[in-house]
Write a protein that holds these residues in place. Structure first.
Motif, PDB file in Angstrom:
ATOM      1  N   TYR A 144      49.640  13.840  21.009  1.00 22.08           N
ATOM      2  CA  TYR A 144      48.854  12.643  21.651  1.00 22.08           C
ATOM      3  C   TYR A 144      49.569  11.828  22.998  1.00 22.08           C
ATOM      4  O   TYR A 144      49.117  11.188  24.011  1.00 22.08           O
ATOM      5  N   PRO A 145      50.704  11.804  23.187  1.00 20.53           N
ATOM      6  CA  PRO A 145      51.473  10.969  24.422  1.00 20.53           C
ATOM      7  C   PRO A 145      50.478  11.771  25.886  1.00 20.53           C
ATOM      8  O   PRO A 145      50.648  11.447  26.416  1.00 20.53           O
ATOM      9  N   GLU A 146      50.803  13.250  25.908  1.00 24.30           N
ATOM     10  CA  GLU A 146      50.190  14.208  26.875  1.00 24.30           C
ATOM     11  C   GLU A 146      48.847  13.627  27.024  1.00 24.30           C
ATOM     12  O   GLU A 146      48.008  13.669  27.921  1.00 24.30           O
ATOM     13  N   PHE A 147      47.941  13.540  25.881  1.00 26.75           N
ATOM     14  CA  PHE A 147      46.730  13.429  25.820  1.00 26.75           C
ATOM     15  C   PHE A 147      46.365  12.100  26.344  1.00 26.75           C
ATOM     16  O   PHE A 147      45.337  12.015  27.654  1.00 26.75           O
ATOM     17  N   ARG A 148      47.330  10.642  26.274  1.00 25.39           N
ATOM     18  CA  ARG A 148      46.826   9.707  27.129  1.00 25.39           C
ATOM     19  C   ARG A 148      46.817  10.159  28.668  1.00 25.39           C
ATOM     20  O   ARG A 148      46.748   8.812  29.559  1.00 25.39           O
ATOM     21  N   GLN A 149      48.486  10.783  28.734  1.00 25.32           N
ATOM     22  CA  GLN A 149      49.365  10.562  30.528  1.00 25.32           C
ATOM     23  C   GLN A 149      47.802  10.734  31.317  1.00 25.32           C
ATOM     24  O   GLN A 149      47.068  10.392  32.037  1.00 25.32           O
ATOM     25  N   VAL A 150      46.915  11.706  30.478  1.00 24.45           N
ATOM     26  CA  VAL A 150      45.958  12.873  31.714  1.00 24.45           C
ATOM     27  C   VAL A 150      44.712  11.384  31.084  1.00 24.45           C
ATOM     28  O   VAL A 150      44.566  11.398  32.106  1.00 24.45           O
ATOM     29  N   SER A 151      44.057  10.971  30.591  1.00 29.20           N
ATOM     30  CA  SER A 151      43.692   9.948  30.456  1.00 29.20           C
ATOM     31  C   SER A 151      43.882   9.004  31.295  1.00 29.20           C
ATOM     32  O   SER A 151      42.575   8.164  32.299  1.00 29.20           O
ATOM     33  N   ARG A 152      45.541   8.234  31.651  1.00 26.74           N
ATOM     34  CA  ARG A 152      45.580   7.190  32.210  1.00 26.74           C
ATOM     35  C   ARG A 152      45.563   7.769  33.659  1.00 26.74           C
ATOM     36  O   ARG A 152      45.084   6.904  34.470  1.00 26.74           O
ATOM     37  N   LEU A 153      45.119   8.722  34.793  1.00 27.39           N
ATOM     38  CA  LEU A 153      44.371   9.198  35.593  1.00 27.39           C
ATOM     39  C   LEU A 153      43.543   9.201  35.667  1.00 27.39           C
ATOM     40  O   LEU A 153      43.015   9.872  37.428  1.00 27.39           O
ATOM     41  N   THR A 154      42.368   9.487  34.642  1.00 20.83           N
ATOM     42  CA  THR A 154      41.007   9.887  34.909  1.00 20.83           C
ATOM     43  C   THR A 154      40.280   8.890  35.564  1.00 20.83           C
ATOM     44  O   THR A 154      40.958   8.154  35.864  1.00 20.83           O
ATOM     45  N   ARG A 155      39.401   9.034  36.378  1.00 19.07           N
ATOM     46  CA  ARG A 155      38.657   8.202  37.071  1.00 19.07           C
ATOM     47  C   ARG A 155      37.545   6.934  35.967  1.00 19.07           C
ATOM     48  O   ARG A 155      38.796   5.554  36.141  1.00 19.07           O
ATOM     49  N   GLY A 156      37.477   7.208  34.652  1.00 15.47           N
ATOM     50  CA  GLY A 156      37.089   6.036  33.472  1.00 15.47           C
ATOM     51  C   GLY A 156      38.042   5.878  32.279  1.00 15.47           C
ATOM     52  O   GLY A 156      37.983   5.052  31.665  1.00 15.47           O
ATOM     53  N   GLY A 157      39.075   6.559  32.904  1.00 12.95           N
ATOM     54  CA  GLY A 157      39.910   6.618  32.077  1.00 12.95           C
ATOM     55  C   GLY A 157      40.052   6.557  30.597  1.00 12.95           C
ATOM     56  O   GLY A 157      40.543   6.370  29.604  1.00 12.95           O
ATOM     57  N   ALA A 158      39.102   7.716  30.319  1.00 14.60           N
ATOM     58  CA  ALA A 158      38.776   8.761  28.401  1.00 14.60           C
ATOM     59  C   ALA A 158      38.600   9.889  30.028  1.00 14.60           C
ATOM     60  O   ALA A 158      38.424  10.347  30.637  1.00 14.60           O
ATOM     61  N   GLN A 159      39.083  10.887  28.970  1.00  9.26           N
ATOM     62  CA  GLN A 159      38.826  12.466  29.378  1.00  9.26           C
ATOM     63  C   GLN A 159      37.274  13.454  29.620  1.00  9.26           C
ATOM     64  O   GLN A 159      36.915  14.596  29.825  1.00  9.26           O
ATOM     65  N   CYS A 160      36.071  12.890  28.651  1.00  8.43           N
ATOM     66  CA  CYS A 160      35.301  13.323  28.252  1.00  8.43           C
ATOM     67  C   CYS A 160      35.408  14.705  27.594  1.00  8.43           C
ATOM     68  O   CYS A 160      34.698  15.699  28.535  1.00  8.43           O
ATOM     69  N   GLY A 161      35.935  15.277  27.300  1.00  8.49           N
ATOM     70  CA  GLY A 161      36.816  16.150  26.589  1.00  8.49           C
ATOM     71  C   GLY A 161      36.634  17.442  27.525  1.00  8.49           C
ATOM     72  O   GLY A 161      36.722  18.594  27.314  1.00  8.49           O
ATOM     73  N   GLU A 162      37.104  16.933  29.017  1.00  7.86           N
ATOM     74  CA  GLU A 162      36.997  17.875  30.152  1.00  7.86           C
ATOM     75  C   GLU A 162      38.716  17.703  31.137  1.00  7.86           C
ATOM     76  O   GLU A 162      39.550  17.927  31.971  1.00  7.86           O
ATOM     77  N   GLY A 163      39.460  17.457  30.118  1.00  7.53           N
ATOM     78  CA  GLY A 163      41.167  17.366  30.381  1.00  7.53           C
ATOM     79  C   GLY A 163      41.329  16.570  31.285  1.00  7.53           C
ATOM     80  O   GLY A 163      40.436  15.706  31.830  1.00  7.53           O
ATOM     81  N   ALA A 164      41.774  17.158  32.563  1.00  3.34           N
ATOM     82  CA  ALA A 164      42.283  16.843  33.596  1.00  3.34           C
ATOM     83  C   ALA A 164      41.283  17.091  34.541  1.00  3.34           C
ATOM     84  O   ALA A 164      41.302  16.482  35.711  1.00  3.34           O
ATOM     85  N   ALA A 165      40.178  17.758  34.593  1.00  2.52           N
ATOM     86  CA  ALA A 165      39.144  18.390  35.544  1.00  2.52           C
ATOM     87  C   ALA A 165      38.185  17.491  36.158  1.00  2.52           C
ATOM     88  O   ALA A 165      38.418  16.615  35.190  1.00  2.52           O
ATOM     89  N   LEU A 166      38.258  17.519  37.311  1.00  2.00           N
ATOM     90  CA  LEU A 166      37.405  17.146  38.253  1.00  2.00           C
ATOM     91  C   LEU A 166      36.415  17.488  37.909  1.00  2.00           C
ATOM     92  O   LEU A 166      36.053  18.460  37.696  1.00  2.00           O
ATOM     93  N   PRO A 167      35.130  16.393  37.976  1.00  2.00           N
ATOM     94  CA  PRO A 167      33.693  16.775  37.732  1.00  2.00           C
ATOM     95  C   PRO A 167      32.903  17.668  39.082  1.00  2.00           C
ATOM     96  O   PRO A 167      33.758  17.192  40.491  1.00  2.00           O
TER      97      PRO A 167
END
Ligand code: FAD
Length: 530
Positions: free
Chosen positions: A228-251
């Protein structure tokens, strides 16, 4: 000395976390909540089918690893009762209720330069002082109440989605009208269609809706809990604050894709379901061609689902770019219109004239109903602040913001010292998973209050220049996007007389965090501290 160090207004997700953080750090904190219970949005919005559009593993607090481990979400998208149960659990687990005054509305705030304190006045007439005020008043907490002529004449029952009776409403066999086809309207319509006698939907503007593909999430939850901690770190740096099942990958960028890849990307995102469809291309809200392609794909799905082509056409959004208005997430919404007892009234063709004693007159037709459901939306982002008389000397916040909000980072407004807003206008807020944005703001404000305490400072406010720059940045970013092309609540377009400016910060949660972190590290650059 002030009666309290900090007064927090609102006991939704923002206010509760803010209270928890400040109390842990020894700040004397009082929360004032207009409602009788914790929960905010998820207390008030008890309408049938109310459900979150962000996945539950993302739409939850991250501040306590134990809480993350002990709470078990049952579905990919949590329904309102489950979210309210979670919020109540949090309130009890951290013993928050003892510092919350319920059933009390703050009506006025007045800043005193001599003491550097706010005087807080409540509807009941109580008045007390506080060094700092944190408005955790919610972005979607003040409903718009369109003044339909004759509403009081209606002989049947009228229910607003934002204030649905706690004991529920039995709609079995009833003739029901629903006014409004935004998220609340869509969810209500889908939930009540199987039980009502007849259903008439009165639609002004059709919505884009992506299927939820909701399901139970035992395995997914167990997997996320393992990291969970790593998962949240990734979400915080995305555009929408959630990963959409794509991790850190940009569209991908639309222009980089060939035709068949574009189609397969849209199919893949549609198949995954949910709001993440709007992340199909990085530039979906920047490039009109990318947007139109995604919009047309979504329109084609409506034509597939709705049997009557004329009805399908009425349900098809054509007047604004996809995702420039809040998209909806649905489970069988369009299929409802295949039921024999469901009727769609397009208010662009048949304008609503008045509510009558027996029903609704639209165009030249009066239709009779037992129940009218109003799902007409919110005075977003500024409504709850406008509802409080916030003043400093001769200035009121309402007047200052008459031509649109002016803030620094969406956190403070020059001329109104010691007053913070959680997920305020000109922050990513409603464009994001709100939980990510709420936690970021609460932590940021808390750090600043600690910084002030360590320096013996009693007053903080933004410099006018810093604020002007932020307002310009927010507007410039919005102008790069397709957002301003829609008459949306993001633009204040649903509230008569409200100035049309794009309210949130559109560059995303990750970019915003980098700016906010940078400003804090630079000694709160752009803030005057005394
Ligand atoms: P709120 O939950 O709005 O709480 C604010 C509280 O402040 C309220 O309880 C209100 O009574 C109180 N208050 C306001 N003014 C005063 C006053 N003057 N005096 C005293 N008390 C006051 N977000 C998402 O990220 N994903 C979603 O899918 C999603 N779905 C939503 C669906 C609906 C129907 C609505 C309305 C909102 C949705 N949101 C969603 C946004 C949601 O508001 C936030 O996610 C989150 O719940 C906001 O929490 P909050 O504490 O900031 O504000």
């Amino acid at each position: 000395m002030a009666d309290h160090d900090v007064t927090v207004i609102g006991a939704g997700f923002s206010g509760l976390y803010q209270l928890h953080r400040l109390r842990e750090l020894g700040f004397d904190t009082r929360v004032i909540e207009a409602g009788p219970e914790v929960g905010g949005t998820w207390y008030w919005n008890r309408y049938p089918g109310a459900r979150c559009d962000i996945e539950s593993v993302e739409y939850s607090y991250s501040f306590d690893p134990q809480l993350e481990q002990e709470w078990n979400w049952t579905e990919r998208y949590a329904a309102q009762p489950e979210i309210l149960a979670y919020i109540r659990h949090v309130a009890d687990r951290y013993d928050l209720r003892r510092d919350i005054t319920f059933d009390t509305r703050v009506t006025a705030l007045e800043f005193d330069d001599a003491t550097n304190e706010w005087a807080v006045t409540t509807e009941g007439g109580e008045r007390f002082t506080t060094r700092f005020v944190i408005a955790a008043t919610g972005c979607l907490s003040v409903p718009t109440r369109p003044e339909f002529e004759g509403l009081d004449d209606f002989g049947g029952a009228t229910h607003w989605t934002w204030d649905w009776p706690e004991q529920g409403v039995d709609l079995t066999g009833k003739r029901v009208a629903v006014i409004g086809t935004g998220s609340s309207g869509l969810q209500t319509i889908t939930a009540i269609a199987p039980v009502v006698g007849s259903l008439t939907v009165l639609q002004r503007t059709p919505s884009f809706a992506v299927p939820a593909h909701n399901h139970t999430i035992d395995e997914l939850l167990a997997d996320v809990k393992r990291h969970y901690p790593e998962f949240r770190q990734v979400s915080r740096l995305t555009r929408g604050g959630a990963q959409c099942g794509e991790g850190a990958a940009l569209p991908p960028f639309f222009a980089d894709l060939d035709d068949s890849t574009i189609t397969s990307e849209l199919e893949r995102r549609w198949g995954n379901g949910g709001l993440c469809y709007q992340q199909s291309f990085f530039d979906l809200l920047l490039d009109p061609d990318a947007n139109e392609r995604a919009a047309e794909y979504a329109r084609a799905r409506i034509r597939e689902k709705v049997r009557d082509p004329a009805v399908a056409e009425k349900l098809t959004p054509r007047s604004y770019p996809i995702a420039a208005k809040r998209m909806c997430v649905d489970t069988g919404y369009f299929e409802v219109y295949n039921q024999d007892n469901v009727d769609l009234v397009d208010l662009r063709e048949e304008p609503l004239v008045r509510i009558t004693e027996r029903g609704i007159l639209a165009g030249e037709t009066e239709r009779e109903f037992d129940v009218i459901v109003l799902a007409t939306g919110y005075d977003a982002m500024t409504g709850a602040l406008d509802a409080i008389d916030i003043r400093h000397g001769a200035c009121t916040l309402r007047e200052k913001w008459a031509d649109g909000p002016r803030t620094y980072l969406g956190l403070m407004s020059a001329g109104f010292p010691n007053l913070f807003t959680v997920t305020g206008p000109q922050s990513p807020s409603v464009l994001s998973n709100m939980m990510t944005s709420i936690e970021y703001h609460v932590d940021w404000i808390t750090d600043l209050l600690v910084h002030l305490r360590e320096r013996g400072a009693v007053r903080v406010e933004p410099e006018v220049e810093a604020e002007d720059n932020w307002v310009n940045t927010t507007n410039d970013v919005a102008d790069l996007t397709l957002f301003p092309q829609a008459a949306s609540w993001y633009m204040g377009a649903n509230v008569p007389g409200k100035r049309r400016v794009f309210l949130p910060f559109a560059a995303g949660v990750g970019a915003y965090k980098q700016i906010g972190d940078g400003i804090a590290i630079a000694g709160y650059h752009g803030f005057e501290v005394a």
